[in-house]
Design a protein around this motif. Structure first.
Motif, PDB file in Angstrom:
ATOM      1  N   HIS A  36     108.657  22.696 -27.611  1.00  0.00           N
ATOM      2  CA  HIS A  36     109.052  22.561 -26.200  1.00  0.00           C
ATOM      3  C   HIS A  36     110.184  21.539 -26.082  1.00  0.00           C
ATOM      4  O   HIS A  36     111.181  21.760 -25.374  1.00  0.00           O
ATOM      5  CB  HIS A  36     107.810  22.125 -25.405  1.00  0.00           C
ATOM      6  N   TYR A  49     108.838  25.124 -17.309  1.00  0.00           N
ATOM      7  CA  TYR A  49     108.132  24.677 -16.100  1.00  0.00           C
ATOM      8  C   TYR A  49     109.003  24.650 -14.832  1.00  0.00           C
ATOM      9  O   TYR A  49     108.508  24.895 -13.742  1.00  0.00           O
ATOM     10  CB  TYR A  49     107.561  23.268 -16.316  1.00  0.00           C
ATOM     11  N   PRO A  80      98.492  15.279 -19.286  1.00  0.00           N
ATOM     12  CA  PRO A  80      97.193  15.613 -18.679  1.00  0.00           C
ATOM     13  C   PRO A  80      96.196  14.462 -18.878  1.00  0.00           C
ATOM     14  O   PRO A  80      96.239  13.769 -19.900  1.00  0.00           O
ATOM     15  CB  PRO A  80      96.757  16.856 -19.463  1.00  0.00           C
ATOM     16  N   VAL A 104     101.054   8.805 -13.856  1.00  0.00           N
ATOM     17  CA  VAL A 104     100.968   9.789 -12.779  1.00  0.00           C
ATOM     18  C   VAL A 104      99.872  10.826 -13.028  1.00  0.00           C
ATOM     19  O   VAL A 104      99.678  11.714 -12.204  1.00  0.00           O
ATOM     20  CB  VAL A 104     102.335  10.497 -12.571  1.00  0.00           C
ATOM     21  N   SER A 136     102.724  15.794  -3.837  1.00  0.00           N
ATOM     22  CA  SER A 136     104.042  15.948  -4.470  1.00  0.00           C
ATOM     23  C   SER A 136     104.009  17.050  -5.514  1.00  0.00           C
ATOM     24  O   SER A 136     103.483  16.850  -6.606  1.00  0.00           O
ATOM     25  CB  SER A 136     104.431  14.628  -5.144  1.00  0.00           C
ATOM     26  N   HIS A 137     104.579  18.192  -5.191  1.00  0.00           N
ATOM     27  CA  HIS A 137     104.686  19.260  -6.189  1.00  0.00           C
ATOM     28  C   HIS A 137     105.995  19.110  -6.936  1.00  0.00           C
ATOM     29  O   HIS A 137     107.059  18.958  -6.313  1.00  0.00           O
ATOM     30  CB  HIS A 137     104.657  20.632  -5.517  1.00  0.00           C
ATOM     31  N   GLU A 139     107.779  21.261  -8.309  1.00  0.00           N
ATOM     32  CA  GLU A 139     108.735  22.321  -7.972  1.00  0.00           C
ATOM     33  C   GLU A 139     109.617  21.919  -6.788  1.00  0.00           C
ATOM     34  O   GLU A 139     110.757  22.354  -6.679  1.00  0.00           O
ATOM     35  CB  GLU A 139     107.982  23.620  -7.625  1.00  0.00           C
TER      36      GLU A 139
HETATM   37  N1  LIG Z   1     102.897  19.189 -11.586  1.00  0.00           N
HETATM   38  C1  LIG Z   1     102.863  18.461 -10.502  1.00  0.00           C
HETATM   39  O1  LIG Z   1     103.453  18.804  -9.496  1.00  0.00           O
HETATM   40  C2  LIG Z   1     102.105  17.177 -10.497  1.00  0.00           C
HETATM   41  C3  LIG Z   1     102.231  16.331  -9.393  1.00  0.00           C
HETATM   42  C4  LIG Z   1     101.527  15.130  -9.384  1.00  0.00           C
HETATM   43  C5  LIG Z   1     100.729  14.792 -10.471  1.00  0.00           C
HETATM   44  N2  LIG Z   1     100.622  15.626 -11.516  1.00  0.00           N
HETATM   45  C6  LIG Z   1      99.770  15.189 -12.631  1.00  0.00           C
HETATM   46  O2  LIG Z   1     100.602  14.820 -13.726  1.00  0.00           O
HETATM   47  C7  LIG Z   1      99.954  15.103 -14.974  1.00  0.00           C
HETATM   48  C8  LIG Z   1     100.883  15.971 -15.802  1.00  0.00           C
HETATM   49  O3  LIG Z   1     101.057  17.173 -15.098  1.00  0.00           O
HETATM   50  P1  LIG Z   1     102.113  18.261 -15.463  1.00  0.00           P
HETATM   51  O4  LIG Z   1     102.197  19.159 -14.296  1.00  0.00           O
HETATM   52  O5  LIG Z   1     103.380  17.667 -15.924  1.00  0.00           O
HETATM   53  O6  LIG Z   1     101.344  18.986 -16.680  1.00  0.00           O
HETATM   54  P2  LIG Z   1     101.881  20.116 -17.638  1.00  0.00           P
HETATM   55  O7  LIG Z   1     100.740  20.907 -18.119  1.00  0.00           O
HETATM   56  O8  LIG Z   1     103.005  20.846 -16.943  1.00  0.00           O
HETATM   57  O9  LIG Z   1     102.526  19.315 -18.850  1.00  0.00           O
HETATM   58  C9  LIG Z   1     101.874  18.349 -19.600  1.00  0.00           C
HETATM   59  C10 LIG Z   1     102.799  17.986 -20.767  1.00  0.00           C
HETATM   60  O10 LIG Z   1     102.236  16.873 -21.451  1.00  0.00           O
HETATM   61  C11 LIG Z   1     102.461  17.088 -22.845  1.00  0.00           C
HETATM   62  N3  LIG Z   1     101.510  16.270 -23.589  1.00  0.00           N
HETATM   63  C12 LIG Z   1     100.190  16.450 -23.772  1.00  0.00           C
HETATM   64  N4  LIG Z   1      99.674  15.432 -24.492  1.00  0.00           N
HETATM   65  C13 LIG Z   1     100.700  14.587 -24.770  1.00  0.00           C
HETATM   66  C14 LIG Z   1     100.798  13.360 -25.465  1.00  0.00           C
HETATM   67  N5  LIG Z   1      99.720  12.791 -26.033  1.00  0.00           N
HETATM   68  N6  LIG Z   1     102.014  12.775 -25.574  1.00  0.00           N
HETATM   69  C15 LIG Z   1     103.086  13.333 -25.005  1.00  0.00           C
HETATM   70  N7  LIG Z   1     103.051  14.498 -24.332  1.00  0.00           N
HETATM   71  C16 LIG Z   1     101.874  15.114 -24.207  1.00  0.00           C
HETATM   72  C17 LIG Z   1     102.259  18.567 -23.032  1.00  0.00           C
HETATM   73  O11 LIG Z   1     102.867  19.009 -24.233  1.00  0.00           O
HETATM   74  C18 LIG Z   1     102.953  19.108 -21.771  1.00  0.00           C
HETATM   75  O12 LIG Z   1     104.332  19.368 -21.995  1.00  0.00           O
HETATM   76  C19 LIG Z   1      98.643  15.796 -14.605  1.00  0.00           C
HETATM   77  O13 LIG Z   1      97.603  14.865 -14.631  1.00  0.00           O
HETATM   78  C20 LIG Z   1      98.871  16.278 -13.180  1.00  0.00           C
HETATM   79  O14 LIG Z   1      97.665  16.347 -12.440  1.00  0.00           O
HETATM   80  C21 LIG Z   1     101.297  16.814 -11.562  1.00  0.00           C
END
Ligand SMILES: NC(=O)c1ccc[n+]([C@@H]2O[C@H](COP(=O)([O-])OP(=O)(O)OC[C@H]3O[C@@H](n4cnc5c(N)ncnc54)[C@H](O)[C@@H]3O)[C@@H](O)[C@H]2O)c1
Length: 635
Positions: A36, A49, A80, A104, A136-137, A139
């Motif tokens: 990725h 994404y 995550p 976050v 906050s999305h 996107e």
């Molecule tokens: N997507 C949103 O709009 C949003 C908004 C607010 C909060 N969040 C929170 O942010 C966090 C991340 O969400 P996301 O949407 O980016 O998830 P996602 O599934 O889109 O991406 C997670 C990324 O983390 C990477 N990853 C996993 N373990 C890792 C590690 N040990 N070191 C480095 N990279 C690692 C994965 O390879 C992946 O690319 C979640 O807890 C989510 O709830 C997301």
């Protein structure tokens, strides 16, 4: 402008990296998934994404975590929640003491039931930690659509520092200080979003979704308050704000996953189909664990837990929620009056925690309470006069509101003649329980409210020490910590061995875990409680620990600044404890030794097991070891 290293290039990490770099910060981003990462480097866009939003010149990928964090002013963690511990541990060698850590991830770790800040402070107790949360999305944020979030830290300056770094014209950032409420609001709303999706997938309408959101917020708040959050936090951006956006938007992967489940897809398969982390799926398991641990009633979470574990289907979950007992919507209220020492205050914190878990909220006005508890003391002067006077006043409320529940507990209830007097003269008392069975209180209350019967349940003997009872602490920065219960001293004039039982000490590991939790929630001073703390003998993994050993262990807890303890019996003031005073800077430099009398004859009749000579020797030893020249009080 700052140097910012982003760990995790998923949708949220990338959106924030774009926002920060467009503001002019120098941002580098790294991800564990090398394939990725290579694609991001090659495309200068996160096609997986956030397709269509290119990287500006201030945003670059780096091949290692070390390069991401070397000389960084800010380390932004966006992985995550179940991966936060490993990501943070991996980053630790490259984090300097001045690096601002912004997390976050929204979730609770399944194995430990810890929030993200608890994990961070466990690993790096002096972390400059801030949580960023709110509706906050990714996107929308990556396209600079108007968004509001909160940055929250127990240190106001850190939150303001983060506010300066993140704030743009379209990304409005508020500050806050309730980490517990913010982290729980952000995590638990994902469970409700799964439920909202399931409801949509089953073809239900807006009424059902509004019900889930509103009652969901009620149970999130209940758990939050039981765990020490400010209830007002749940009415803000990181509470109801985030709940609305997650339950109503098609950007929400939790809701999308729910829709598939509602349409009949197996829950596990549905999470795989979403293709990104479905935090709600994992958080349900953890929240269920927390609800069990704290005794908090969380019907939606329980239904979701059964559903994703395959115990029930979506239709049964709906029936379970709609078929619950009739309820009054507004929370019921409780009032506790505590008489006596800090042990009683601590017991009242436990009772308040249990009632909060059952959906009650605290009131200072007994007239508006649904449940009133009087926690009594049999040592203090005039206690029984005060107690019976107060009981008399409750008669009127009971006459006006027969459902008003009157409970009495504490040391006085361990005496049969007191129970007999209550039964004969105060028939409006509903529950009488003692000092040994506080953990049974929720069950006793349930029986009284459901079966409308009166209960007297007082144990003569103490059972095992019950760990993990809920608690609603009285103070933010200081806390009482029980280390032992009961007393073996049998001083001639004292009733305590009869009302509190014989000495039982908690395991040192349980005490240390409780203190670590308190410290990570912001507590700086602890008072160790017990009827006779310095006869503490706790069996730990490394053998038996005495009171001095415990003080030495607590001295090592980072973030804890002061250790106090209750009055100690002079006969148990060991040389080792006096040395602990000399060695342990956190142990407050005063000691209360209740000498009781200057006459050897009186001391003997009091059964105190020391005489004048012992006291003077003790005193000399203290003075020599610790240069304590003045005691606060010799009584
Ligand atoms: N997507 C949103 O709009 C949003 C908004 C607010 C909060 N969040 C929170 O942010 C966090 C991340 O969400 P996301 O949407 O980016 O998830 P996602 O599934 O889109 O991406 C997670 C990324 O983390 C990477 N990853 C996993 N373990 C890792 C590690 N040990 N070191 C480095 N990279 C690692 C994965 O390879 C992946 O690319 C979640 O807890 C989510 O709830 C997301």
């Amino acid at each position: 402008m700052k140097k910012i290293g982003v760990i995790g290039a998923g949708s949220w990490g990338t959106a924030l990296a774009i926002t920060l770099s467009n503001k002019g910060h120098q941002v580098v981003i790294w991800d564990l998934d090398q394939k990725h990462l290579a694609a991001l480097t090659n495309d200068r866009e996160n096609k997986r994404y956030l397709p269509g939003v290119g990287f500006g010149e201030n945003l670059n990928t780096v091949p290692t975590v070390e390069e991401a964090l070397k000389d960084a002013d800010v380390a932004l963690f966006s992985v995550p929640a179940q991966h936060f511990r490993s990501a943070f541990t991996g980053a630790l060698p490259y984090l300097s003491d001045s690096t601002l850590i912004v997390n976050v991830a929204k979730g609770i770790e399944q194995k430990s039931l810890q929030r993200m800040s608890e994990i961070a402070f466990d690993i790096k107790p002096d972390a400059k930690y801030v949580v960023l949360s709110g509706p906050s999305h990714a996107e929308e944020v990556c396209k600079a659509m108007p968004t509001t979030v909160c940055v929250v830290s127990r240190d106001k300056k850190l939150a303001e520092e983060a506010q300066d770094i993140f704030m743009t014209e379209r990304f409005r950032v508020y500050t806050g200080d309730d980490i517990i409420g913010t982290e729980l609001g952000g995590s638990l709303k994902n469970i409700i979003a799964l439920g909202a999706g399931i409801s949509d997938g089953m073809g239900f309408g807006d009424n059902a979704k509004a019900a889930l959101m509103t009652r969901g917020l009620a149970e999130i708040t209940r758990l939050g308050v039981a765990l020490g959050a400010d209830p007002m936090t749940f009415l803000g951006l990181t509470g109801v704000g985030d709940l609305i956006v997650t339950c109503t938007s098609m950007h929400s992967r939790n809701r999308r996953c729910g829709i598939m489940i509602g349409e009949g897809t197996d829950p596990k398969e549905a999470t795989e189909k979403v293709g990104m982390v479905v935090e709600g799926y994992f958080t349900t398991e953890a929240a269920y664990g927390l609800a069990q641990k704290t005794g908090v009633e969380m019907p939606i979470t329980e239904a979701m837990y059964d559903l994703i574990n395959g115990n029930i289907g979506a239709r049964e979950a709906e029936e379970m929620l709609m078929g619950r007992d009739r309820k009054h919507e507004e929370d019921k209220k409780f009032h506790i009056q505590t008489m006596g020492c800090q042990m009683n205050e601590r017991d009242s914190e436990t009772l308040a925690g249990m009632l909060t878990g059952l959906g009650y909220s605290k009131t200072e006005n007994r007239q508006e309470a649904d449940v009133a508890i009087i926690n009594t003391c049999s040592v203090r002067d005039n206690a029984d006069k005060r107690f019976f006077g107060t009981l008399g006043q409750l008669k009127k409320i009971k006459e006006q509101r027969p459902d008003f529940v009157v409970c009495v507990c504490g040391c006085m209830m361990q005496q049969q003649h007191i129970i007999d007097r209550i039964k004969a003269k105060y028939p409006w008392v509903d529950i009488i329980f003692g000092t040994h069975n506080i953990h049974e209180f929720p069950q006793l209350l349930k029986s009284v409210t459901e079966e409308k019967q009166k209960i007297v349940d007082v144990w003569d003997e103490a059972g095992d020490i019950i760990e993990g009872m809920p608690s609603k602490r009285l103070y933010k920065f200081k806390a009482f910590v029980n280390i032992m219960y009961g007393c073996n001293n049998f001083c001639t004039y004292c009733i305590v061995p009869y009302t509190r039982g014989r000495e039982r000490s908690r395991h040192p590991e349980d005490i240390m875990a409780e203190v670590a939790d308190l410290v990570s929630d912001g507590v700086r001073e602890i008072t160790l409680l017990g009827q006779n703390v310095n006869s503490y003998k706790g069996m730990g993994e490394n053998g038996q620990a005495d009171f001095a050993d415990l003080i030495y262990m607590l001295q090592e807890v980072d973030g804890l600044e002061r250790i106090r303890f209750m009055t100690s019996h002079p006969k148990d003031l060991s040389d080792k404890l006096i040395q602990a005073y000399r060695d342990c800077s956190k142990l407050c430099r005063n000691i209360h030794l209740p000498v009781q009398s200057g006459s050897d004859d009186v001391l003997k009749r009091m059964n105190r097991h020391y005489d004048r000579k012992n006291i003077w020797n003790l005193w000399k030893n203290c003075a020599e070891q610790c240069r304590i020249y003045r005691s606060r009080r010799i009584s």
